[in-house]
Design an enzyme around this catalytic site. Structure first.
Site, PDB file in Angstrom:
ATOM      1  N   ARG A   1      -9.675   3.437  -3.676  1.00 32.05           N
ATOM      2  CA  ARG A   1     -10.060   4.603  -2.874  1.00 32.05           C
ATOM      3  C   ARG A   1     -10.621   4.213  -1.508  1.00 32.05           C
ATOM      4  O   ARG A   1     -10.769   5.047  -0.627  1.00 32.05           O
ATOM      5  CB  ARG A   1     -11.114   5.431  -3.623  1.00 32.05           C
ATOM      6  CG  ARG A   1     -10.662   5.938  -4.968  1.00 32.05           C
ATOM      7  CD  ARG A   1     -11.770   6.721  -5.632  1.00 32.05           C
ATOM      8  NE  ARG A   1     -12.072   7.901  -4.868  1.00 32.05           N
ATOM      9  CZ  ARG A   1     -11.548   9.100  -5.083  1.00 32.05           C
ATOM     10  NH1 ARG A   1     -10.676   9.257  -6.066  1.00 32.05           N
ATOM     11  NH2 ARG A   1     -11.872  10.116  -4.346  1.00 32.05           N
TER      12      ARG A   1
ATOM     13  N   HIS B   1      19.810  10.911  20.571  1.00 34.05           N
ATOM     14  CA  HIS B   1      18.954  11.678  21.481  1.00 34.05           C
ATOM     15  C   HIS B   1      17.704  10.886  21.862  1.00 34.05           C
ATOM     16  O   HIS B   1      16.690  11.464  22.221  1.00 34.05           O
ATOM     17  CB  HIS B   1      18.574  13.017  20.840  1.00 34.05           C
ATOM     18  CG  HIS B   1      19.776  13.861  20.541  1.00 34.05           C
ATOM     19  ND1 HIS B   1      20.457  14.543  21.511  1.00 34.05           N
ATOM     20  CD2 HIS B   1      20.440  14.075  19.384  1.00 34.05           C
ATOM     21  CE1 HIS B   1      21.495  15.168  20.963  1.00 34.05           C
ATOM     22  NE2 HIS B   1      21.509  14.894  19.674  1.00 34.05           N
TER      23      HIS B   1
ATOM     24  N   LYS C   1      -6.423   5.398  -0.999  1.00 37.70           N
ATOM     25  CA  LYS C   1      -5.482   6.133  -1.828  1.00 37.70           C
ATOM     26  C   LYS C   1      -5.593   7.637  -1.663  1.00 37.70           C
ATOM     27  O   LYS C   1      -4.602   8.328  -1.503  1.00 37.70           O
ATOM     28  CB  LYS C   1      -5.698   5.742  -3.291  1.00 37.70           C
ATOM     29  CG  LYS C   1      -4.719   6.389  -4.248  1.00 37.70           C
ATOM     30  CD  LYS C   1      -3.333   5.828  -4.049  1.00 37.70           C
ATOM     31  CE  LYS C   1      -2.288   6.519  -4.881  1.00 37.70           C
ATOM     32  NZ  LYS C   1      -0.941   6.270  -4.350  1.00 37.70           N
TER      33      LYS C   1
ATOM     34  N   CYS D   1     -13.334   6.475  -0.403  1.00 37.77           N
ATOM     35  CA  CYS D   1     -14.651   6.107  -0.910  1.00 37.77           C
ATOM     36  C   CYS D   1     -14.696   6.399  -2.410  1.00 37.77           C
ATOM     37  O   CYS D   1     -14.237   7.444  -2.864  1.00 37.77           O
ATOM     38  CB  CYS D   1     -15.804   6.851  -0.254  1.00 37.77           C
ATOM     39  SG  CYS D   1     -16.019   6.475   1.472  1.00 37.77           S
TER      40      CYS D   1
ATOM     41  N   GLU E   1       3.361   1.044   6.173  1.00 39.44           N
ATOM     42  CA  GLU E   1       2.000   1.056   5.622  1.00 39.44           C
ATOM     43  C   GLU E   1       1.625  -0.226   4.892  1.00 39.44           C
ATOM     44  O   GLU E   1       0.463  -0.586   4.881  1.00 39.44           O
ATOM     45  CB  GLU E   1       1.743   2.298   4.765  1.00 39.44           C
ATOM     46  CG  GLU E   1       2.493   2.400   3.490  1.00 39.44           C
ATOM     47  CD  GLU E   1       2.244   3.725   2.772  1.00 39.44           C
ATOM     48  OE1 GLU E   1       1.141   4.267   2.852  1.00 39.44           O
ATOM     49  OE2 GLU E   1       3.180   4.199   2.117  1.00 39.44           O
TER      50      GLU E   1
ATOM     51  N   LYS F   1       6.918   3.601   3.928  1.00 39.99           N
ATOM     52  CA  LYS F   1       6.565   2.528   2.977  1.00 39.99           C
ATOM     53  C   LYS F   1       6.466   1.203   3.708  1.00 39.99           C
ATOM     54  O   LYS F   1       5.534   0.449   3.515  1.00 39.99           O
ATOM     55  CB  LYS F   1       7.626   2.392   1.863  1.00 39.99           C
ATOM     56  CG  LYS F   1       7.660   3.457   0.795  1.00 39.99           C
ATOM     57  CD  LYS F   1       6.452   3.514  -0.099  1.00 39.99           C
ATOM     58  CE  LYS F   1       5.383   4.342   0.476  1.00 39.99           C
ATOM     59  NZ  LYS F   1       5.141   5.676   0.067  1.00 39.99           N
TER      60      LYS F   1
ATOM     61  N   ASN G   1     -19.316  10.428  -0.877  1.00 35.23           N
ATOM     62  CA  ASN G   1     -17.899  10.446  -0.522  1.00 35.23           C
ATOM     63  C   ASN G   1     -17.652  11.757   0.205  1.00 35.23           C
ATOM     64  O   ASN G   1     -17.866  12.821  -0.370  1.00 35.23           O
ATOM     65  CB  ASN G   1     -17.054  10.353  -1.803  1.00 35.23           C
ATOM     66  CG  ASN G   1     -15.582  10.643  -1.551  1.00 35.23           C
ATOM     67  OD1 ASN G   1     -15.103  10.485  -0.433  1.00 35.23           O
ATOM     68  ND2 ASN G   1     -14.883  11.071  -2.586  1.00 35.23           N
TER      69      ASN G   1
ATOM     70  N   TRP H   1     -14.645   3.577   2.541  1.00 33.61           N
ATOM     71  CA  TRP H   1     -13.591   3.674   3.548  1.00 33.61           C
ATOM     72  C   TRP H   1     -14.284   4.326   4.739  1.00 33.61           C
ATOM     73  O   TRP H   1     -14.591   5.518   4.706  1.00 33.61           O
ATOM     74  CB  TRP H   1     -12.437   4.530   3.026  1.00 33.61           C
ATOM     75  CG  TRP H   1     -11.275   4.587   3.954  1.00 33.61           C
ATOM     76  CD1 TRP H   1     -10.225   3.713   4.007  1.00 33.61           C
ATOM     77  CD2 TRP H   1     -11.010   5.580   4.966  1.00 33.61           C
ATOM     78  NE1 TRP H   1      -9.343   4.093   4.990  1.00 33.61           N
ATOM     79  CE2 TRP H   1      -9.804   5.229   5.594  1.00 33.61           C
ATOM     80  CE3 TRP H   1     -11.687   6.708   5.412  1.00 33.61           C
ATOM     81  CZ2 TRP H   1      -9.239   5.975   6.629  1.00 33.61           C
ATOM     82  CZ3 TRP H   1     -11.137   7.455   6.451  1.00 33.61           C
ATOM     83  CH2 TRP H   1      -9.930   7.089   7.044  1.00 33.61           C
TER      84      TRP H   1
HETATM   85  C1  F6R Z   1       1.787   7.070   1.400  1.00 26.02           C
HETATM   86  C2  F6R Z   1       0.824   7.900   0.726  1.00 26.02           C
HETATM   87  C3  F6R Z   1       0.208   9.014   1.490  1.00 26.02           C
HETATM   88  C4  F6R Z   1      -0.021  10.222   0.572  1.00 26.02           C
HETATM   89  C5  F6R Z   1      -0.808  11.305   1.326  1.00 26.02           C
HETATM   90  C6  F6R Z   1      -0.977  12.554   0.489  1.00 26.02           C
HETATM   91  O1  F6R Z   1       2.286   6.081   0.559  1.00 26.02           O
HETATM   92  O2  F6R Z   1       0.502   7.683  -0.406  1.00 26.02           O
HETATM   93  O3  F6R Z   1       0.964   9.361   2.603  1.00 26.02           O
HETATM   94  O4  F6R Z   1       1.207  10.707   0.154  1.00 26.02           O
HETATM   95  O5  F6R Z   1      -2.064  10.809   1.678  1.00 26.02           O
HETATM   96  O6  F6R Z   1      -1.666  12.276  -0.690  1.00 26.02           O
HETATM   97  P1  F6R Z   1      -1.632  13.245  -1.933  1.00 26.02           P
HETATM   98  O7  F6R Z   1      -0.232  13.305  -2.413  1.00 26.02           O
HETATM   99  O8  F6R Z   1      -2.555  12.623  -2.913  1.00 26.02           O
HETATM  100  O9  F6R Z   1      -2.095  14.588  -1.454  1.00 26.02           O
END
Ligand code: F6R
Length: 609
Positions: A27, A505, A604, A2, A489, A486, A100, A74
């Protein structure tokens, strides 16, 4: 998670708010809304969908206003639709709020307010906020907000406008970020700097529990606990160029291409060749404590957690200090045993991840020293840790983290060199590591020139596969995890990362002639073992896409596709092997026609738990 933005001043509020929302959209992007204070009422528009849909819906149809708030959502409570979008209002539509965070006790508060006759329209937790403010309002917005906040359990960054106080904007925070930008006779507030820097470089970071009453020409801050607070104005160095796409199709691609420059920034001024050691000024006062630590716990989420795993391998092998890596969300809710001699390191790109922030506080509550590895300067995690190392990756806007991951790994390379040298490594070995570190940005630059053609071909070939397996060992096991993350997502293809030897395993049952298996098989200490794992896949007709060391012609004969990376030291290979996996994920998602920078259901910075 958000984005909130608020404006008060001489300019057209709508322009400031909508351009702010576009910058904060990474965000959260499932709905958006705006509230503007006019002479007679609060103009409100909310729509499900992207900011552009809100922009289109109000274009040429908004009243003139110089005070307003806006939100890009979000969803947590209540599906993303027009009604649940923010801003939210009270019964008489005299107060509008953007939020937020999560009000965890909203059900209790809603019951209390309903008994008092308040009528609710949405399924959100946020709606209790304007109603509670309405309940407590007595001609002073700031007092009503302070009183309402004393009832909330959970997290919030809030911006509030009121018809009854048309000359001010009130903002407050608890656990969610909020920055106030100070212009000339205007203020713009937002969840992060991206929405502010086109207006001003002067900012004030609010602390948890602070409430600010903002007028065009002045502001007053009070801590709910400690009374009046003198605003501390800081200057930020972020430039607009850094938060724009600059000709690239997506931020993610731009950020992948920025990696050589980023890594030069991460290491700049931090290597001392003469002594074969790294210098990390941010943690200078804690170096001895770290050197003598009996145990280090690295705490993080997602991609940052993967970087933490690489950090664990590096610190254990170079410095011989026992290291554990914990998910923030697990750490915060169990009973961690933090004996004297344990140091915690929290890793976070955004510095605002709710679980990591809570884990940091939990570690501190147990009396542990907590250091940070952070990207966003002035973020909550950066400010609450005892000391820290900035990774200097610059703003990361693409939701899938790329350059921050690289910079985090490089930061662990510097930290492990420093600790290794202080504990056991001879100076010559330190110098060899420095030489190898210095070569990395150029090596990545060459890969960025050589690889895209080949990787695009691979992406075209594999874009419609429904499953992928990623395998690696040692330092490259976390790279396999990150490569898989990657891909899933941004392309919505199911992918799993595994330590290569663990395959037999369980996951080996998945392998057939349709299963692409990405194997990191560089010439390191366990190369031969990985080759055996490749054989096991080939025997079951799996398709092997290998990432190998340049010059390894033997490997080429044993796999279906090969991507070469240049040679480096074993512990630095993740900096090279991750690059093709980032590009592969990017091009697969792009060929599938997906919105790479705004993947579904993601945001993000995860500021709710
Ligand atoms: C994946 C990604 C997330 C962040 C996670 C932690 O591409 O970006 O998995 O790594 O949400 O975020 P931070 O590093 O901002 O604490």
């Amino acid at each position: 998670m958000c984005g909130i933005v608020g404006y008060i001043g001489k300019d057209n509020a709508t322009r400031a708010l909508i351009s702010g929302l576009y910058r904060l959209e990474y965000r959260g992007y499932d709905s958006a809304g705006i509230a503007l204070l006019t002479k007679d009422n609060i103009f409100l528009k909310k729509v499900a969908g992207r900011v552009s849909e809100l922009d289109n819906a109000i274009r040429d149809r908004v009243p003139d206003a110089s005070i307003g708030i806006a939100h890009t959502r979000w969803a947590t409570h209540g599906v993303p639709n027009d009604i649940n979008a923010h801003p939210h209002t009270d019964c008489e539509k005299r107060f509008a709020v953007v939020h937020n965070g999560i009000i965890e006790n909203y059900r209790t508060l809603k019951k209390f307010l309903e008994k008092k006759g308040h009528r609710f329209e949405t399924d959100t937790d946020t709606e209790v906020i304007p109603h509670l403010i309405e309940e407590f309002y007595d001609n002073d917005l700031m007092s009503a907000v302070k009183k309402a906040c004393s009832y909330f359990k959970g997290t919030y960054g809030l911006a509030i406008i009121s018809l009854a106080n048309p000359d001010c904007l009130v903002v407050t925070r608890m656990g969610s970020p909020l920055v106030i930008g100070k212009g000339k006779d205007e203020y713009i507030v937002a969840s992060d700097l991206a929405a502010i820097i086109s207006y001003t470089d002067k900012v004030i970071y609010l602390n948890d529990g602070d409430v600010a009453e903002i007028h065009p020409d002045r502001l007053r801050i009070e801590s709910r606990e400690f009374g009046p607070v003198a605003p501390e104005i800081e200057r930020v160095t972020l430039s607009l160029e850094q938060i724009e796409r600059g000709g690239y199709k997506h931020f993610m691609l731009k950020e992948i291409y920025e990696q050589p420059v980023i890594l030069r920034d991460t290491i700049r001024g931090r290597l001392n060749y003469e002594e074969g050691i790294a210098r990390l000024h941010g943690i200078a006062n804690y170096i001895e404590k770290l050197r003598d630590a009996e145990r280090i716990i690295i705490i993080a989420c997602g991609t940052s957690w993967h970087a933490g795993l690489i950090g664990e391998y590096m610190i254990e092998s170079l410095a011989e200090i026992p290291v554990e890596v914990e998910y923030s969300s697990e750490f915060r809710y169990r009973r961690p045993v933090l004996k004297k001699g344990t140091i915690c390191i929290v890793v976070s790109q955004s510095g605002e991840t709710a679980d990591t922030l809570a884990a940091l506080r939990e570690a501190k509550r147990h009396g542990a020293t907590v250091l940070g590895i952070c990207n966003v300067v002035g973020s909550s995690i950066a400010r609450e840790t005892d000391a820290g190392i900035y990774i200097h990756a610059g703003p990361e806007i693409g939701v899938a983290s790329t350059k921050a991951f690289m910079a985090q790994i490089m930061t662990f390379a510097l930290l492990s060199l420093l600790l290794g040298r202080l504990r056991r490594l001879p100076v010559d070995e330190g110098r060899d590591i420095i030489n190898a570190i210095r070569r990395i940005p150029d090596q990545i630059q060459s890969l960025l020139e050589e690889l895209p053609g080949q990787i695009k071909e691979l992406a075209r070939t594999f874009k419609d596969h429904r499953n992928f397996l990623y395998l690696g060992r040692g330092y490259n096991f976390p790279v396999a995890l990150e490569g898989a993350l990657k891909l899933k997502e941004i392309s919505y293809i199911h992918a799993e990362g595994y330590p290569a030897a663990e395959m037999k395993h369980g996951p080996i049952a998945l392998i057939d002639k349709n299963m692409p298996v990405v194997v990191i098989a560089i010439k390191d200490a366990i190369y031969d073992k990985v080759i055996s794992n490749i054989e096991e896949i080939r025997t079951r007709q799996g398709i092997v896409i290998a990432v190998g060391s340049e010059g390894d012609s033997q490997l080429k004969k044993n796999v279906d596709h090969i991507i070469y990376v240049p040679k480096t030291l074993d512990h630095l290979y993740p900096l090279l092997t991750i690059l093709p996996l980032q590009l592969l994920a990017y091009y697969i998602a792009d060929f599938r026609g997906l919105d790479v920078d705004k993947p579904r259901n993601l945001a993000k910075s995860v500021t709710v738990e």
